[in-house]
Design an enzyme around this catalytic site. Structure first.
Site, PDB file in Angstrom:
ATOM      1  N   GLU A   1      -0.343   9.920   8.762  1.00  0.00           N
ATOM      2  CA  GLU A   1       0.625   8.939   9.396  1.00  0.00           C
ATOM      3  C   GLU A   1       0.840   9.080  10.638  1.00  0.00           C
ATOM      4  O   GLU A   1       0.791  10.048  11.457  1.00  0.00           O
ATOM      5  CB  GLU A   1       1.950   9.489   8.557  1.00  0.00           C
ATOM      6  CG  GLU A   1       2.781   8.711   8.002  1.00  0.00           C
ATOM      7  CD  GLU A   1       2.289   7.597   6.838  1.00  0.00           C
ATOM      8  OE1 GLU A   1       1.638   6.576   7.246  1.00  0.00           O
ATOM      9  OE2 GLU A   1       2.252   8.173   5.876  1.00  0.00           O
ATOM     10  N   HIS A   2       0.868   7.761  11.164  1.00  0.00           N
ATOM     11  CA  HIS A   2       1.170   7.833  12.805  1.00  0.00           C
ATOM     12  C   HIS A   2      -0.223   7.882  13.565  1.00  0.00           C
ATOM     13  O   HIS A   2       0.139   8.644  14.523  1.00  0.00           O
ATOM     14  CB  HIS A   2       2.330   8.227  13.414  1.00  0.00           C
ATOM     15  CG  HIS A   2       3.617   7.764  12.909  1.00  0.00           C
ATOM     16  ND1 HIS A   2       4.315   6.608  13.454  1.00  0.00           N
ATOM     17  CD2 HIS A   2       4.485   7.770  11.972  1.00  0.00           C
ATOM     18  CE1 HIS A   2       5.564   6.240  12.909  1.00  0.00           C
ATOM     19  NE2 HIS A   2       5.499   6.973  11.814  1.00  0.00           N
TER      20      HIS A   2
ATOM     21  N   GLY B   1      11.261  -3.582   3.066  1.00  0.00           N
ATOM     22  CA  GLY B   1      11.756  -2.644   3.946  1.00  0.00           C
ATOM     23  C   GLY B   1      11.648  -1.086   3.178  1.00  0.00           C
ATOM     24  O   GLY B   1      12.250  -0.261   3.672  1.00  0.00           O
TER      25      GLY B   1
ATOM     26  N   ASP C   1      -2.835   5.782  12.945  1.00  0.00           N
ATOM     27  CA  ASP C   1      -3.741   4.609  12.992  1.00  0.00           C
ATOM     28  C   ASP C   1      -3.896   4.134  14.509  1.00  0.00           C
ATOM     29  O   ASP C   1      -4.790   3.784  15.122  1.00  0.00           O
ATOM     30  CB  ASP C   1      -3.364   3.619  12.103  1.00  0.00           C
ATOM     31  CG  ASP C   1      -1.859   2.985  11.929  1.00  0.00           C
ATOM     32  OD1 ASP C   1      -1.213   3.566  12.921  1.00  0.00           O
ATOM     33  OD2 ASP C   1      -1.870   2.155  11.601  1.00  0.00           O
TER      34      ASP C   1
ATOM     35  N   TYR D   1       9.590   3.166  16.411  1.00  0.00           N
ATOM     36  CA  TYR D   1       8.327   3.168  16.236  1.00  0.00           C
ATOM     37  C   TYR D   1       7.619   2.735  17.613  1.00  0.00           C
ATOM     38  O   TYR D   1       6.879   3.519  17.896  1.00  0.00           O
ATOM     39  CB  TYR D   1       8.029   2.020  15.249  1.00  0.00           C
ATOM     40  CG  TYR D   1       6.331   2.065  14.863  1.00  0.00           C
ATOM     41  CD1 TYR D   1       5.973   2.805  13.849  1.00  0.00           C
ATOM     42  CD2 TYR D   1       5.516   1.341  15.574  1.00  0.00           C
ATOM     43  CE1 TYR D   1       4.667   2.692  13.334  1.00  0.00           C
ATOM     44  CE2 TYR D   1       4.210   1.484  15.270  1.00  0.00           C
ATOM     45  CZ  TYR D   1       3.635   1.965  14.110  1.00  0.00           C
ATOM     46  OH  TYR D   1       2.525   1.867  14.058  1.00  0.00           O
TER      47      TYR D   1
ATOM     48  N   GLY E   1       8.750   0.688   3.101  1.00  0.00           N
ATOM     49  CA  GLY E   1       7.634   1.447   3.648  1.00  0.00           C
ATOM     50  C   GLY E   1       6.286   1.312   2.805  1.00  0.00           C
ATOM     51  O   GLY E   1       5.426   2.180   2.899  1.00  0.00           O
TER      52      GLY E   1
ATOM     53  N   ARG F   1       0.791  -1.244  -0.031  1.00  0.00           N
ATOM     54  CA  ARG F   1       0.003   0.073   0.032  1.00  0.00           C
ATOM     55  C   ARG F   1       0.979   1.083   0.131  1.00  0.00           C
ATOM     56  O   ARG F   1       2.036   1.258   0.442  1.00  0.00           O
ATOM     57  CB  ARG F   1      -0.888   0.314   1.156  1.00  0.00           C
ATOM     58  CG  ARG F   1      -0.161   0.131   2.567  1.00  0.00           C
ATOM     59  CD  ARG F   1      -0.035   1.399   3.247  1.00  0.00           C
ATOM     60  NE  ARG F   1       0.893   1.465   4.343  1.00  0.00           N
ATOM     61  CZ  ARG F   1       1.874   1.907   4.526  1.00  0.00           C
ATOM     62  NH1 ARG F   1       2.653   2.155   3.103  1.00  0.00           N
ATOM     63  NH2 ARG F   1       2.767   1.838   5.464  1.00  0.00           N
TER      64      ARG F   1
ATOM     65  N   ASP G   1      -1.987  -0.950   7.596  1.00  0.00           N
ATOM     66  CA  ASP G   1      -1.295  -1.712   6.336  1.00  0.00           C
ATOM     67  C   ASP G   1      -2.296  -3.011   6.227  1.00  0.00           C
ATOM     68  O   ASP G   1      -2.508  -3.288   4.901  1.00  0.00           O
ATOM     69  CB  ASP G   1       0.055  -1.979   6.787  1.00  0.00           C
ATOM     70  CG  ASP G   1       0.831  -0.877   7.003  1.00  0.00           C
ATOM     71  OD1 ASP G   1       0.351   0.233   6.863  1.00  0.00           O
ATOM     72  OD2 ASP G   1       2.037  -0.972   7.543  1.00  0.00           O
TER      73      ASP G   1
ATOM     74  N   SER H   1       4.556  -1.545   2.953  1.00  0.00           N
ATOM     75  CA  SER H   1       4.041  -2.609   3.552  1.00  0.00           C
ATOM     76  C   SER H   1       3.974  -4.151   2.936  1.00  0.00           C
ATOM     77  O   SER H   1       3.257  -4.743   2.774  1.00  0.00           O
ATOM     78  CB  SER H   1       2.448  -2.349   3.675  1.00  0.00           C
ATOM     79  OG  SER H   1       1.941  -1.494   4.455  1.00  0.00           O
TER      80      SER H   1
HETATM   81  C1  GAF Z   1       3.820   1.515   9.799  1.00  0.00           C
HETATM   82  C2  GAF Z   1       2.892   0.710  10.431  1.00  0.00           C
HETATM   83  F1  GAF Z   1       2.542  -0.711  10.284  1.00  0.00           F
HETATM   84  C3  GAF Z   1       1.421   1.359  10.356  1.00  0.00           C
HETATM   85  O1  GAF Z   1       0.514   0.671  11.252  1.00  0.00           O
HETATM   86  C4  GAF Z   1       1.418   2.981  10.510  1.00  0.00           C
HETATM   87  O2  GAF Z   1       1.591   3.239  11.923  1.00  0.00           O
HETATM   88  C5  GAF Z   1       2.399   3.652   9.756  1.00  0.00           C
HETATM   89  O3  GAF Z   1       3.919   2.850  10.098  1.00  0.00           O
HETATM   90  C6  GAF Z   1       2.797   4.981  10.089  1.00  0.00           C
HETATM   91  O4  GAF Z   1       1.496   5.739   9.579  1.00  0.00           O
HETATM   92  O5  GAF Z   1       3.513   1.372   8.404  1.00  0.00           O
END
Ligand code: GAF
Length: 395
Positions: free
Chosen positions: A46-47, A139, A49, A239, A141, A40, A189, A143
């Site tokens: 972003e950050h 890796g 979810d 993270y 970004g 995806r 994701d 997914s």
């Molecule tokens: C990574 C995480 F797996 C997602 O859940 C999300 O938090 C993302 O970072 C940041 O938006 O892909």
């Protein structure tokens, strides 16, 4: 998918090569099951979810495929064709039974698969032979891990069908990532890899787990992904520590999550948070608002406004959430210098990986050219279209 510097294998070729490896490894037989699950790109949100907020991703035409057949010996044998996977690339282990569950371990790529098998809802999972192939960059970004988890789940559904509840499917895949890969990710994701829709992005409410379709098929508009080819490891401490800070901030503010905190109440309570925690919360709260506004802009065809929200998102991720890196900042800055570019931002967890740029179709060539000139690394470009979620393929 198009790219100027290395074309990813098209899904048909990927499938054919997985079938060929299968035949070579398992006595010339053809696999009875074939499935695919996409990676995806997140357009904005972003950050947010894991803070119960909104996200706006779309599924990619980049996929992980899994082909295979059931066996009667209770043994699971899996081969990955990915050259980037850690060794060994072929593994054999006993299917889980009561009293002998699967556990995480080496090689690391198997943890995404094993976690899903262990948590599968309609087990016990029988033995099977399988081959996995993917063109989602590892890796990067985009997914790759969620696409592997969701491909595995979709494969298991063909072996021993479950009740088909899609939200639970995404949740099991997320649980696999938490417990077997040690990555406390949110739901975005896995959700989009399960539910992606051709021609649409999905506005996902990560509190209610309800998603709305946002049409994204204007032929004058292009979603360009630029891979910095700088690697990130989200299972590192960054993270989880961001996630913890957000949860602590919500707790101090007396709310179950930052979704429940308004910009005004954050400002009013500023003194109660340490400065770093305040900036993290400010990003999340602003980003949740930007994401729901962004979905409205896309629906209304207001691309310039959407582009401005993308840039605000990037700046906030860079300055307040501190998950960007110099390479991503250069890629974004370069894209924004090109006429016909509406907006650009880092996408995914950060610390490397990709940027996503929204631009007029006519500006693609000049954007790619300009980014190449400005970026000292070797970028890879993908011209993408919102694609379908995981599915079984004709075997
Ligand atoms: C990574 C995480 F797996 C997602 O859940 C999300 O938090 C993302 O970072 C940041 O938006 O892909």
């Amino acid at each position: 998918v198009g790219t100027m510097s290395g074309t990813p294998t098209d899904p048909g070729t990927l499938l054919a090569s997985a079938r060929q490896v299968y035949a070579g490894a398992f006595g010339g037989s053809a696999p009875k099951i074939a499935v695919s699950a996409p990676g995806r790109v997140n357009l904005i949100g972003e950050h947010t979810d894991y803070n119960q907020g909104f996200v706006l991703p779309m599924a990619l035409p980049l996929v992980t495929v899994m082909v295979g057949s059931r066996t009667d010996d209770g043994v699971i044998c899996i081969i990955t064709t990915s050259e980037e996977a850690d060794e060994p690339r072929a593994v054999k282990f006993a299917a889980p039974r009561e009293g002998s569950p699967l556990t995480p371990g080496e090689p690391r790529w198997t943890n995404y698969v094993k976690g899903v098998i262990q948590h599968y809802r309609a087990g016990p999972v029988p033995g099977f032979n399988a081959v996995i192939a993917s063109n989602v960059p590892l890796g990067g970004g985009l997914s790759s891990s969620a696409s592997l988890e969701v491909a595995t789940y979709t494969f298991l559904q063909q072996l021993c069908p479950d009740d088909g509840d899609l939200v639970s499917k995404a949740l099991v895949c997320q649980k696999a990532e938490h417990t077997f890969a040690g990555m406390p990710c949110g739901i975005m994701d896995q959700f989009i890899s399960v539910m992606g829709m051709e021609g649409h992005a999905l506005l996902i409410d990560c509190r209610s787990l309800v998603a709305k379709l946002v049409p994204l098929s204007d032929p004058k508009l292009v979603v360009l992904i630029t891979n910095s080819n700088v690697r990130h490891t989200l299972t590192g401490s960054e993270y989880p520590s961001r996630r913890r800070k957000c949860e602590e901030a919500a707790k101090i503010l007396g709310k179950p999550s930052l979704r429940e905190v308004s910009e005004a109440s954050l400002e009013a309570a500023k003194e109660r948070l340490d400065p770093e925690m305040y900036r993290r919360a400010r990003h999340v709260i602003g980003e949740i608002a930007r994401t729901s506004r962004g979905a409205e802009c896309l629906k209304a065809g207001e691309y310039k406004k959407f582009g401005r929200l993308m840039v605000e998102s990037h700046n906030s991720l860079r300055d307040d959430f501190e998950v960007s890196c110099p390479e991503l900042d250069v890629l974004v800055a370069a894209a924004l210098e090109v006429d016909g570019v509406y907006g650009s931002r880092m996408t995914g967890g950060g610390f490397g990986g990709c940027t996503v740029t929204l631009l007029e179709a006519g500006a693609v060539e000049s954007a790619i050219q300009h980014i190449k000139e400005r970026y000292s690394g070797k970028p890879t470009f993908y011209l993408t279209k919102p694609s379908t979620g995981a599915k079984a393929l004709p075997s």
